[in-house]
Scaffold this active site. Structure first.
Site, PDB file in Angstrom:
ATOM      1  N   GLU A 194     -16.549  10.656   1.976  1.00 40.97           N
ATOM      2  CA  GLU A 194     -15.875  11.758   1.282  1.00 40.97           C
ATOM      3  C   GLU A 194     -16.492  11.994  -0.097  1.00 40.97           C
ATOM      4  O   GLU A 194     -16.738  13.123  -0.508  1.00 40.97           O
ATOM      5  CB  GLU A 194     -14.388  11.426   1.096  1.00 40.97           C
ATOM      6  CG  GLU A 194     -13.570  11.620   2.359  1.00 40.97           C
ATOM      7  CD  GLU A 194     -12.256  10.838   2.347  1.00 40.97           C
ATOM      8  OE1 GLU A 194     -12.024  10.044   1.411  1.00 40.97           O
ATOM      9  OE2 GLU A 194     -11.466  11.028   3.275  1.00 40.97           O
ATOM     10  N   GLY A 254       5.342  -3.620  -4.791  1.00 40.37           N
ATOM     11  CA  GLY A 254       4.343  -2.609  -4.486  1.00 40.37           C
ATOM     12  C   GLY A 254       4.955  -1.386  -3.840  1.00 40.37           C
ATOM     13  O   GLY A 254       5.715  -1.493  -2.880  1.00 40.37           O
ATOM     14  N   ASP A 298      -2.118  -3.548   3.362  1.00 41.21           N
ATOM     15  CA  ASP A 298      -3.477  -4.071   3.248  1.00 41.21           C
ATOM     16  C   ASP A 298      -3.535  -5.544   2.856  1.00 41.21           C
ATOM     17  O   ASP A 298      -4.590  -6.165   2.950  1.00 41.21           O
ATOM     18  CB  ASP A 298      -4.263  -3.253   2.210  1.00 41.21           C
ATOM     19  CG  ASP A 298      -4.660  -1.895   2.741  1.00 41.21           C
ATOM     20  OD1 ASP A 298      -4.440  -1.641   3.933  1.00 41.21           O
ATOM     21  OD2 ASP A 298      -5.191  -1.085   1.960  1.00 41.21           O
ATOM     22  N   GLY A 330       3.148   1.329  -2.523  1.00 43.14           N
ATOM     23  CA  GLY A 330       2.185   2.126  -1.763  1.00 43.14           C
ATOM     24  C   GLY A 330       2.878   2.616  -0.504  1.00 43.14           C
ATOM     25  O   GLY A 330       4.111   2.690  -0.445  1.00 43.14           O
ATOM     26  N   PHE A 331       2.107   2.921   0.527  1.00 34.33           N
ATOM     27  CA  PHE A 331       2.710   3.436   1.750  1.00 34.33           C
ATOM     28  C   PHE A 331       3.661   2.419   2.383  1.00 34.33           C
ATOM     29  O   PHE A 331       4.738   2.774   2.858  1.00 34.33           O
ATOM     30  CB  PHE A 331       1.628   3.830   2.756  1.00 34.33           C
ATOM     31  CG  PHE A 331       0.899   5.076   2.366  1.00 34.33           C
ATOM     32  CD1 PHE A 331       1.537   6.300   2.422  1.00 34.33           C
ATOM     33  CD2 PHE A 331      -0.412   5.037   1.933  1.00 34.33           C
ATOM     34  CE1 PHE A 331       0.883   7.463   2.060  1.00 34.33           C
ATOM     35  CE2 PHE A 331      -1.082   6.199   1.565  1.00 34.33           C
ATOM     36  CZ  PHE A 331      -0.438   7.408   1.627  1.00 34.33           C
ATOM     37  N   GLY A 332       3.264   1.130   2.384  1.00 35.83           N
ATOM     38  CA  GLY A 332       4.090   0.109   3.021  1.00 35.83           C
ATOM     39  C   GLY A 332       5.412  -0.105   2.298  1.00 35.83           C
ATOM     40  O   GLY A 332       6.484  -0.045   2.894  1.00 35.83           O
ATOM     41  N   VAL A 386       3.910  -8.373 -11.159  1.00 32.16           N
ATOM     42  CA  VAL A 386       4.277  -9.706 -10.679  1.00 32.16           C
ATOM     43  C   VAL A 386       3.133 -10.668 -10.970  1.00 32.16           C
ATOM     44  O   VAL A 386       1.980 -10.416 -10.609  1.00 32.16           O
ATOM     45  CB  VAL A 386       4.581  -9.665  -9.167  1.00 32.16           C
ATOM     46  CG1 VAL A 386       4.770 -11.080  -8.630  1.00 32.16           C
ATOM     47  CG2 VAL A 386       5.819  -8.828  -8.911  1.00 32.16           C
TER      48      VAL A 386
END
Lengths: 457, 457
Positions: free
Chosen positions: A176, A16, A324, A18-20, A84
């Site tokens: 938003e 992954g 997350d 993403g941000f992490g 995966v």
């Protein structure tokens, strides 16, 4: 690209980007390890602005950077486009959808979350959620085509259903979306149609709980609600969705948890957007099985996997879970552990912490407990309005309105990946701000419908 | 929006909002008519830069403007998202796919052209062409995923097929595509992969005729070819495609028109792009039938409908056909009529001429013959190179190379719709120019393949 290693260099697989995952890979820049970064897409997505793509304010490339490009100068990272499908903890392998397998010495799982329909997955095609660029395109298509269909619809009741937009869930994304939809209807589109008045569209924000932005302090929730209403959003609180079909949805009001009673009503709408629930990636379940745990014990209710204080899995210090997908606790010195929220700064911090603990283990040291530094919380509502709740050593610092919006804007643009993207996003916003225009109003992938009898309504 | 008309205002229906339809509608701005502008998409597309979207240099919204927005201040225009499926010349109606019909007093058909596979429509999924944004996304997806697949492919022969890109047809689009592909392989991607060298990719430009850019003077064709080869494109002239399958294509060389003889060979390639043939919109056939003409007589070989000197149809002065759908002649005073080329300046001029003739007819005057003002021809090859052939009263003015490229760039940006788009395109180009980067490298709508056995290769 050729860093000769005298000994075996440990292989770190990160699932992954993403941000992490991105932060973890970056934090391993100078480490004596080889990293393989696997993602199902070819881009890192700046998810906080995804709602802008869904509402035609930004183009997709403005908030998505090719992963390969981000790591072109970090020689110890190999990027792999892949999905995966299996994790083997004992054999230290991940299995990919294309049938191949990849061995690892250390595994960092940062597979994130998706939207949850609370067991009603049949609602997904009726009320799309917003997690990927494809989701954003689908929502953009539905919003813009709803106005087009209304313009052509001679029947008043059906026209009203095309002009009724329902956003389910009043978290940051729902707020938003609703605020921006109201802006589109009231400021962007008027003058462009000849048979309808876009400003007459109804924007409904339906929330099961008692207030909007529940992660915010109550005062700011109240402010956000007022700002939404000023923009023309109808906010319906304590309202739970009990049914969705192609022509609308059913909503239950009242405090009780169920049963269609007198307090349920129907909303006719042809455009429903789901911003209500978050579920961890299904890799959580795979991981639980891989380490031989009972799912009920290893996972929390949202499907997130419970991690050790150092973000590793019980009995498997070589596997870390971040972002997350992790049910993690923040361990501040001298304080009770507190749950880490599912926000991007937390994912980034976990990425850096997991990389640091991995390096400690390579040196034979134990991992350190993760501590989340909470700098605050902010959410935007529309052009000119936002709510900000900053943590500071002097206590919380809270404000809302125009300056909160400016703060939100610059904070987001600052964290955007790449100078070019920052510049283009600023130009788009400046031009949108002065003209009320949203330039990315391009609809593609459309098959126009045949006569009413031939297609479902 | 409410212009009270003392008498019946004639209703003009315009089919298609490409360059021709857009100009025609604009030219009717102050005319005492009501205009309905029908298009299958919600945007006007700046087609000359579509290859930049296909090659990840620009985002879609940078070259597409919402039609409604373009006409928001022109009150006599109603925009309709719809697909015309029938034309009734006697009853003065068009029929739409959704089952509705629209009456007109004047009809302007500007439905454009699509790519032609010369009767081999089964090649379409194997070698996509480039006419719409969806086409551009599909080509971008194939190009970027081919490099990803090559990175993962252990077999050398199959890897080479993934790294072989074939562009069929060396008109302006084919030359732009091939030149840009070479740039991506040589300048954008190197350094980002760990198992392949993108610069080793083969870019082949396969052309049935004896030179590239056949609409250009021979000297410029030669220059263009040299510039392509300098960029690393293999140009294969007098080479006609005789077969395409999922693993590559077969090419016949030599002058003869057919028969698989000794001079045919195979190219293994997993990414083939079709830039060879143009066919007029199928509305040409509908129109021929609607006015009671034999197709063979009314249409030319490319399916374009033959128009009168004033761009109307024989016996139907109230129907005009413009742009790529029209087989039109230019009638310069004192000169032989010459065919009008299928380029955007010609479509724009025809749009204005059709509108002017419509107004003349409203005043009881006869339409004037169309005269195409040819300002020249230009084509770009890659970063830094282009060929320009300008017409001037002093004779042709021809140049190539860097200044031709600058000229091409500013000419295209100048004609782009909207200030914001111009600015963003310039920024994208400036940043692409200095960094060799292409920022729109986002792939969406991807379903990653399963194990080799389960999916076709």
């Amino acid at each position: 690209m050729t860093t000769p290693a005298p000994t075996h260099r440990p292989h770190v697989v990160i699932i992954g980007c993403g941000f992490g995952g991105l932060e973890a890979a970056r934090a391993l820049r100078d480490a004596p390890v080889d990293v393989t970064l696997i993602d199902r897409t070819n881009h890192h997505l700046f998810q906080p602005l995804l709602y802008q793509v869904a509402t035609a304010g930004l183009s997709a490339p403005a908030i998505a950077a090719p992963i390969r490009h981000l790591f072109r100068r970090q020689d110890n990272v190999t990027t792999l486009l892949g999905e995966v499908t299996g994790i083997d903890a004992a054999g230290r392998q991940v299995h990919l959808k294309d049938g191949s397998a990849l061995a690892w010495d250390h595994l960092i799982v940062a597979a994130g979350a998706t939207h949850s329909y609370f067991g009603r997955d049949d609602w997904a095609p009726l009320a799309p959620g917003l997690k990927t660029l494809d989701d954003a395109f689908e929502i953009r298509r539905r919003i813009l085509l709803a106005f087009e269909a209304a313009e052509k619809e001679p029947d008043a009741e059906r026209r009203a259903a095309w002009l009724t937009f329902v956003v389910v869930g009043a978290g940051p994304t729902g707020v938003e979306m609703a605020g921006t939809l109201a802006e589109i209807a009231r400021h962007t589109l008027p003058g462009e149609f000849r048979h309808i008045d876009p400003a007459s569209a109804s924007i409904l924000l339906v929330e099961g709980g008692p207030r909007v932005l529940q992660a915010m302090p109550e005062g700011l929730s109240q402010r956000a609600r007022e700002q939404l209403e000023k923009l023309g959003v109808e906010v319906r609180l304590n309202a739970r969705v009990s049914a969705i079909d192609a022509a609308g949805l059913e909503v239950q009001t009242g405090q009780g948890p169920g049963g269609a009673d007198a307090s349920s009503y129907r909303i006719n709408s042809k455009c429903i957007i789901w911003a209500a629930g978050v579920a961890a990636s299904p890799l959580g379940r795979l991981l639980a099985r891989a380490i031989g745990s009972e799912e009920a014990q290893a996972l929390d209710r949202a499907g997130r996997i419970r991690v050790q204080p150092d973000l590793s899995l019980p009995g498997h210090p070589e596997i870390s879970v971040i972002g997350d997908l992790a049910a993690a606790q923040s361990h501040a010195p001298g304080r009770e552990p507190r749950p880490v929220p599912g926000v991007s700064p937390a994912a980034k911090q976990m990425g850096r912490a997991a990389a640091a603990n991995l390096l400690r283990r390579l040196r034979g040291e134990a991992g350190l407990p993760f501590h989340y530094s909470d700098y605050g919380n902010l959410a935007t509502i529309g052009r000119n309005s936002a709510v900000v709740d900053l943590s500071s050593p002097l206590g919380p610092f809270r404000f809302s309105g125009y300056f909160a919006w400016l703060f939100w804007l610059f904070a987001h643009v600052y964290f955007l990946i790449g100078f070019r993207n920052r510049l283009v996003v600023l130009i788009d916003w400046a031009s949108a701000y002065w003209s009320a225009q949203r330039y990315a109003r391009v609809v593609t992938g459309v098959e126009l419908p045949g006569p009413p009898g031939e297609t479902p309504p």
